[in-house]
Design a protein around this motif. Sequence first.
Motif, mmCIF file in Angstrom:
data_model
loop_
_atom_site.group_PDB
_atom_site.id
_atom_site.type_symbol
_atom_site.label_atom_id
_atom_site.label_comp_id
_atom_site.label_asym_id
_atom_site.label_seq_id
_atom_site.Cartn_x
_atom_site.Cartn_y
_atom_site.Cartn_z
ATOM 1 N N UNK A 60 0.833 -1.204 0.000
ATOM 2 C CA UNK A 60 0.000 0.000 0.000
ATOM 3 C C UNK A 60 0.869 1.255 0.000
ATOM 4 N N UNK A 61 1.912 1.262 0.805
ATOM 5 C CA UNK A 61 2.796 2.431 0.858
ATOM 6 C C UNK A 61 3.480 2.680 -0.483
ATOM 7 N N UNK A 62 3.917 1.610 -1.154
ATOM 8 C CA UNK A 62 4.550 1.782 -2.466
ATOM 9 C C UNK A 62 3.570 2.375 -3.479
ATOM 10 N N UNK A 63 2.311 1.961 -3.390
ATOM 11 C CA UNK A 63 1.297 2.513 -4.289
ATOM 12 C C UNK A 63 1.035 3.979 -3.962
ATOM 13 N N UNK A 64 0.858 4.288 -2.687
ATOM 14 C CA UNK A 64 0.556 5.661 -2.284
ATOM 15 C C UNK A 64 1.696 6.619 -2.603
ATOM 16 N N UNK A 65 2.923 6.113 -2.578
ATOM 17 C CA UNK A 65 4.078 6.941 -2.916
ATOM 18 C C UNK A 65 4.305 7.035 -4.420
ATOM 19 N N UNK A 66 3.511 6.299 -5.204
ATOM 20 C CA UNK A 66 3.597 6.380 -6.654
ATOM 21 C C UNK A 66 4.631 5.472 -7.291
ATOM 22 N N UNK A 67 5.175 4.516 -6.530
ATOM 23 C CA UNK A 67 6.199 3.627 -7.079
ATOM 24 C C UNK A 67 5.610 2.442 -7.835
ATOM 25 N N UNK A 68 4.388 2.029 -7.469
ATOM 26 C CA UNK A 68 3.738 0.879 -8.083
ATOM 27 C C UNK A 68 2.270 1.217 -8.325
ATOM 28 N N UNK A 69 1.643 0.496 -9.267
ATOM 29 C CA UNK A 69 0.195 0.608 -9.448
ATOM 30 C C UNK A 69 -0.473 -0.354 -8.473
ATOM 31 N N UNK A 70 -1.800 -0.204 -8.292
ATOM 32 C CA UNK A 70 -2.517 -1.113 -7.392
ATOM 33 C C UNK A 70 -2.391 -2.553 -7.871
ATOM 34 N N UNK A 71 -2.521 -2.770 -9.177
ATOM 35 C CA UNK A 71 -2.435 -4.134 -9.704
ATOM 36 C C UNK A 71 -1.045 -4.720 -9.473
ATOM 37 N N UNK A 72 -0.018 -3.945 -9.760
ATOM 38 C CA UNK A 72 1.350 -4.436 -9.581
ATOM 39 C C UNK A 72 1.687 -4.645 -8.117
ATOM 40 N N UNK A 73 1.285 -3.718 -7.272
ATOM 41 C CA UNK A 73 1.553 -3.846 -5.839
ATOM 42 C C UNK A 73 0.874 -5.067 -5.237
ATOM 43 N N UNK A 74 -0.361 -5.303 -5.638
ATOM 44 C CA UNK A 74 -1.087 -6.467 -5.138
ATOM 45 C C UNK A 74 -0.485 -7.774 -5.615
#
Length: 55
Positions: free
Chosen positions: A10-24
Amino acid sequence: MIAGTSIAAVLLVLQGHRTWADGGSDAAEFVLQALEIEPEEARRIANWELPPVSK
């Protein structure tokens, strides 16, 4: 372990490093590998296309 992986994703997504699909997918893959699933199999399972959510 699962909670920490989820929070990190979640933190990586919120910081803009990953998309929700990729982060999940990444989080699922890491958890599966921690449960001793072979890396190739974990990647395949983590990237399955899910059916649409119905209402």
